[in-house]
Write an enzyme that holds these catalytic residues in place. Structure first.
Site, PDB file in Angstrom:
ATOM      1  N   LYS A 198       8.815  -5.510   4.526  1.00  0.00           N
ATOM      2  CA  LYS A 198       7.766  -6.359   3.948  1.00  0.00           C
ATOM      3  C   LYS A 198       8.277  -7.749   3.585  1.00  0.00           C
ATOM      4  O   LYS A 198       7.518  -8.714   3.664  1.00  0.00           O
ATOM      5  CB  LYS A 198       7.142  -5.672   2.730  1.00  0.00           C
ATOM      6  CG  LYS A 198       6.268  -4.453   3.081  1.00  0.00           C
ATOM      7  CD  LYS A 198       5.170  -4.810   4.065  1.00  0.00           C
ATOM      8  CE  LYS A 198       4.019  -3.825   4.058  1.00  0.00           C
ATOM      9  NZ  LYS A 198       3.020  -4.138   5.111  1.00  0.00           N
ATOM     10  N   TYR A 235      10.627   0.144   3.381  1.00  0.00           N
ATOM     11  CA  TYR A 235       9.356  -0.586   3.300  1.00  0.00           C
ATOM     12  C   TYR A 235       9.573  -2.001   2.740  1.00  0.00           C
ATOM     13  O   TYR A 235       9.039  -2.986   3.260  1.00  0.00           O
ATOM     14  CB  TYR A 235       8.444   0.238   2.403  1.00  0.00           C
ATOM     15  CG  TYR A 235       7.030  -0.220   2.232  1.00  0.00           C
ATOM     16  CD1 TYR A 235       6.092  -0.026   3.239  1.00  0.00           C
ATOM     17  CD2 TYR A 235       6.613  -0.804   1.034  1.00  0.00           C
ATOM     18  CE1 TYR A 235       4.776  -0.414   3.053  1.00  0.00           C
ATOM     19  CE2 TYR A 235       5.305  -1.185   0.840  1.00  0.00           C
ATOM     20  CZ  TYR A 235       4.382  -0.986   1.852  1.00  0.00           C
ATOM     21  OH  TYR A 235       3.084  -1.368   1.668  1.00  0.00           O
TER      22      TYR A 235
HETATM   23  P1  NAI Z   1      -3.755   3.013   5.225  1.00  0.00           P
HETATM   24  O1  NAI Z   1      -2.763   4.101   5.487  1.00  0.00           O
HETATM   25  O2  NAI Z   1      -5.130   3.418   4.863  1.00  0.00           O
HETATM   26  O3  NAI Z   1      -3.862   2.024   6.473  1.00  0.00           O
HETATM   27  C1  NAI Z   1      -2.837   1.800   7.393  1.00  0.00           C
HETATM   28  C2  NAI Z   1      -3.388   2.053   8.772  1.00  0.00           C
HETATM   29  O4  NAI Z   1      -2.412   1.706   9.762  1.00  0.00           O
HETATM   30  C3  NAI Z   1      -3.732   3.531   9.007  1.00  0.00           C
HETATM   31  O5  NAI Z   1      -5.099   3.660   9.349  1.00  0.00           O
HETATM   32  C4  NAI Z   1      -2.804   3.957  10.117  1.00  0.00           C
HETATM   33  O6  NAI Z   1      -3.356   4.916  11.001  1.00  0.00           O
HETATM   34  C5  NAI Z   1      -2.518   2.639  10.821  1.00  0.00           C
HETATM   35  N1  NAI Z   1      -1.257   2.683  11.579  1.00  0.00           N
HETATM   36  C6  NAI Z   1      -0.090   3.226  11.203  1.00  0.00           C
HETATM   37  N2  NAI Z   1       0.822   3.095  12.164  1.00  0.00           N
HETATM   38  C7  NAI Z   1       0.224   2.439  13.192  1.00  0.00           C
HETATM   39  C8  NAI Z   1       0.671   1.997  14.456  1.00  0.00           C
HETATM   40  N3  NAI Z   1       1.917   2.231  14.882  1.00  0.00           N
HETATM   41  N4  NAI Z   1      -0.209   1.341  15.263  1.00  0.00           N
HETATM   42  C9  NAI Z   1      -1.484   1.115  14.844  1.00  0.00           C
HETATM   43  N5  NAI Z   1      -1.961   1.524  13.649  1.00  0.00           N
HETATM   44  C10 NAI Z   1      -1.117   2.173  12.831  1.00  0.00           C
HETATM   45  O7  NAI Z   1      -3.129   2.109   4.095  1.00  0.00           O
HETATM   46  P2  NAI Z   1      -3.626   0.721   3.430  1.00  0.00           P
HETATM   47  O8  NAI Z   1      -3.334   0.833   2.014  1.00  0.00           O
HETATM   48  O9  NAI Z   1      -4.970   0.355   3.902  1.00  0.00           O
HETATM   49  O10 NAI Z   1      -2.528  -0.302   4.035  1.00  0.00           O
HETATM   50  C11 NAI Z   1      -2.851  -1.438   4.827  1.00  0.00           C
HETATM   51  C12 NAI Z   1      -1.671  -2.383   4.757  1.00  0.00           C
HETATM   52  O11 NAI Z   1      -1.531  -2.889   3.427  1.00  0.00           O
HETATM   53  C13 NAI Z   1      -0.320  -1.753   5.110  1.00  0.00           C
HETATM   54  O12 NAI Z   1       0.461  -2.693   5.841  1.00  0.00           O
HETATM   55  C14 NAI Z   1       0.302  -1.506   3.763  1.00  0.00           C
HETATM   56  O13 NAI Z   1       1.716  -1.445   3.832  1.00  0.00           O
HETATM   57  C15 NAI Z   1      -0.188  -2.714   2.998  1.00  0.00           C
HETATM   58  N6  NAI Z   1      -0.137  -2.559   1.555  1.00  0.00           N
HETATM   59  C16 NAI Z   1      -1.000  -1.739   0.912  1.00  0.00           C
HETATM   60  C17 NAI Z   1      -0.958  -1.631  -0.469  1.00  0.00           C
HETATM   61  C18 NAI Z   1      -1.920  -0.829  -1.221  1.00  0.00           C
HETATM   62  O14 NAI Z   1      -1.916  -0.933  -2.470  1.00  0.00           O
HETATM   63  N7  NAI Z   1      -2.774  -0.017  -0.580  1.00  0.00           N
HETATM   64  C19 NAI Z   1       0.085  -2.322  -1.241  1.00  0.00           C
HETATM   65  C20 NAI Z   1       0.898  -3.210  -0.479  1.00  0.00           C
HETATM   66  C21 NAI Z   1       0.788  -3.294   0.884  1.00  0.00           C
END
Ligand code: NAI
Length: 299
Positions: free
Chosen positions: A168, A164
């Protein structure tokens, strides 16, 4: 100043839940037509569902305009098809938020090569694919706003997230070069490092922190970074109402004497080489080379 997205067309990947859903709802509330992309898989990237459709229904119920897309960011053809359908319906694409992501956390000792590869593929390659799919359109329009999603893990590291973190920080590099290449066509490319209580962090954050880190509190920084007024080549961190900037800095450095251009010379000057007083933030690789050349000429 009011930031409006009226008549703008936005694509948000991974917008079926978490932070992406919050982006989609607020963009639509502020007048954008929104493509809600989501594969609808589990946190580790397995499976499919209609998560995107549910967010579209929420937006429509609130009087906004949206369409769902179930394509995977890991398939370039699916991203190209998503962009083609968006243009067919709404004629343009102004904003792309690369937000889709998965986790396959394990210490590097235990991490399978396939877990490394898939995480890099979804975050880094997936963001490059979705961006490539909109790039020519944004160039032709002379308008584009692209947001990559980095993470504190990419910027600073975290145990159990080698895959990851690599992906990132790769997105920071992608942002920096695309900000340079997009400048002449008014394409601004930025980066967000969010912190939010979502399914990605539900078993990582302590219970008390979950309430403070609502995904909605990441939205202000990200929407500013895709607005008309957006800067370019900026990485912001956002969570719980706190917003800060992250930079790749360079120390003043040391010009080694002719007899010091060896590992021993570096060891001798290491404290001075790494001294952060007066460090700079080069905006391009060329600027960094210029600073090195300046050192040679004694500036
Ligand atoms: P989340 O798991 O709720 O959202 C990620 C979404 O991406 C999911 O709905 C999933 O179905 C979708 N997804 C996964 N693979 C996919 C693909 N191949 N094609 C299309 N959609 C796909 O998690 P969250 O926390 O909302 O994460 C959003 C972004 O923020 C991510 O990139 C995550 O790495 C980043 N992030 C989040 C943090 C946090 O504290 N929640 C911290 C740092 C980064």
């Amino acid at each position: 100043m009011t930031i409006s997205f009226k008549d703008r067309v936005a694509i948000v990947t991974g917008a079926g839940g978490g932070i992406g859903r919050a982006y989609a709802l607020e963009l639509a509330r502020r007048g954008a037509k929104v493509v809600v992309n989501d594969l609808g898989g589990a946190r580790d990237g397995t499976g499919h569902s209609d998560m995107a459709l549910q967010v579209v229904e929420e937006i429509k119920a609130a009087g906004g305009e949206a369409m769902s897309n179930g394509g995977s960011v890991t398939e370039y053809d699916q991203m190209a098809e998503m962009v083609a359908k968006t243009k067919e319906a709404w004629g343009r694409v102004d904003i792309l938020i690369n937000n889709a992501g998965i986790l396959r956390d394990k210490s590097f000792t235990k991490m399978e090569p396939a877990d490394f590869e898939l995480v890099v593929k979804v975050h880094l390659i997936g963001s490059a694919y979705a961006t490539k799919a909109v790039w020519d359109t944004m160039r032709e329009q002379n308008y584009g706003r692209i947001l990559m999603t980095s993470s504190s893990t990419g910027l600073y590291g975290n145990f159990g997230q080698a895959n990851y973190g690599a992906a990132k920080l790769g997105l920071v590099g992608l942002t920096k070069t695309l900000a340079i290449e997009g400048a002449k066509n008014n394409i601004k490319v930025n980066n967000i490092a969010p912190v939010a209580a979502t399914r990605m962090t539900e078993d990582i954050f302590p219970e008390a922190a979950l309430a403070l880190f609502a995904p909605e509190l990441v939205v202000p920084a990200s929407l500013y970074l895709v607005s008309e007024e957006a800067p370019t080549n900026t990485t912001l961190g956002a969570g719980a109402g706190v917003v800060h900037a992250a930079n790749v800095t360079m120390t003043n450095g040391v010009l080694l004497g002719a007899d010091e251009r060896n590992p021993e010379g570096v060891a001798k000057h290491f404290a001075e080489i790494t001294d952060r007083a007066g460090e700079t933030v080069p905006q391009t690789g060329a600027e960094q080379s210029g600073l090195v050349m300046g050192k040679l000429s004694g500036n």
